[in-house]
Design an enzyme around this catalytic site. Structure first.
Site, PDB file in Angstrom:
ATOM      1  N   SER A 124       0.815  -1.217   0.000  1.00 51.50           N
ATOM      2  CA  SER A 124       0.000   0.000   0.000  1.00 51.50           C
ATOM      3  C   SER A 124       0.846   1.263   0.000  1.00 51.50           C
ATOM      4  O   SER A 124       0.338   2.354   0.219  1.00 51.50           O
ATOM      5  CB  SER A 124      -0.898   0.012   1.244  1.00 51.50           C
ATOM      6  OG  SER A 124      -0.119  -0.007   2.425  1.00 51.50           O
ATOM      7  N   CYS A 125       2.162   1.140  -0.271  1.00 55.95           N
ATOM      8  CA  CYS A 125       3.022   2.303  -0.119  1.00 55.95           C
ATOM      9  C   CYS A 125       2.820   3.321  -1.225  1.00 55.95           C
ATOM     10  O   CYS A 125       3.239   4.460  -1.104  1.00 55.95           O
ATOM     11  CB  CYS A 125       4.489   1.881  -0.066  1.00 55.95           C
ATOM     12  SG  CYS A 125       5.079   1.077  -1.550  1.00 55.95           S
ATOM     13  N   GLY A 126       2.233   2.913  -2.365  1.00 57.84           N
ATOM     14  CA  GLY A 126       1.883   3.879  -3.391  1.00 57.84           C
ATOM     15  C   GLY A 126       3.009   4.296  -4.295  1.00 57.84           C
ATOM     16  O   GLY A 126       2.863   5.247  -5.055  1.00 57.84           O
TER      17      GLY A 126
END
Length: 291
Positions: A124-126
């Site tokens: 989910s770090c993008g």
């Protein structure tokens, strides 16, 4: 380096329902607890203490996990960068043995700013996939190494899932834990690590290999008990692994990364079949079987 023994399961009273009948029973669950990884670095009196990460893991092999994490994130590049690694004793009983401190060699300066900019351990770090792949190339100590010429016969691959499953003690009793297995090119299981986090299992395995001076692992096969995600292939690339096989499916970015690093990536490995997603030349397939 003295690590804790595996303490990864716990008995839990439950009610088991079969049809319309419920009865008391005991189930065995995989333990999940946080682990904080801290480092100390810098010269003498100016030494800095810093918390690097908190990860949810199965207790056991924590020191290996910390070492593997620091290596696969590019914070250290060798076991020689480490002066000491140990569990931190705390007054709070709930935090007992849930903190690992890694003292880095005084002459070593970790690349923390680069690591913090390119932190890709969580899905989910993008971060941008293409940018992440380039970042790995800049921090991997083996990115410029020539890969060895390997030709792996299919019968060796077909037997790997059975060997991994037979050695998965945690999975056998809980059914809820991931594994990473390191095999020789003739199919011998050399090292196995389990954890509720698939990335933690691989970090434990790589941390052990780092401490035993086995890197790069370019003459080995890595088998993943589940799917092949970007973060797992990233860690494999950091360790110089040439062949990765997964019981489950790979993601698109995992395939892109494996291709970039000339890594042979296999998915859906069973006792009689698998898919090859990159660098198929390392797999020796009898021509009479080809369609």
């Amino acid at each position: 380096m003295t690590d804790l023994p595996l303490v990864g399961t716990k008995h839990k009273p439950i009610r088991k329902v079969n049809g319309f009948i419920g009865s008391p029973s005991l189930d065995i669950l995989s333990i999940e607890e946080p682990l904080e990884i801290r480092i100390g670095y810098g010269p003498g009196a100016d030494r800095i203490q810093k918390s690097i990460s908190v990860t949810m893991r199965t207790p056991g092999n924590d020191l290996e996990l910390a070492l593997g994490f620091l290596f696969t994130e590019g914070i250290i590049s060798s076991y020689h960068d480490v002066a000491n690694v140990y569990h931190v004793d705390t007054a709070c009983s709930s935090q007992k043995e849930n903190i690992v401190h890694v003292e880095l060699a005084e002459a070593f300066s970790p690349q923390l700013l680069q690591s913090e900019r390119n932190f890709y351990t969580t899905s989910s770090c993008g971060v941008c996939g293409k940018g992440s792949i380039q970042s790995i190339r800049t921090v991997s100590p083996f990115s410029g190494w020539a890969k060895p010429e390997l030709r792996l016969p299919t019968p060796v691959l077909y037997d790997l899932p059975r060997k991994l499953k037979a050695a998965q003690g945690g999975f056998a009793v809980t059914g809820g834990i991931h594994a990473s297995g390191l095999f020789s090119l003739d199919g011998e299981l050399l090292l196995l690590r389990e954890d509720v986090g698939r990335h933690n299992a691989l970090d434990k395995l790589i941390g052990n290999a780092l401490a035993c001076d086995m890197l790069p692992l370019d003459q080995h096969i890595l088998l993943l008990s589940g799917r092949a995600s970007f973060e797992l292939i990233q860690k494999a690339a950091m360790a110089g692994i040439s062949i990765v096989a997964a019981i489950g499916a790979p993601s698109t970015l995992a395939v892109e990364l494996a291709t970039e690093f000339d890594m042979t990536l296999l998915g859906f490995l069973r006792e009689d079949r698998f898919n090859i997603y990159s660098s198929s030349d390392r797999i020796l397939i009898p021509t009479s079987y080809e369609n």
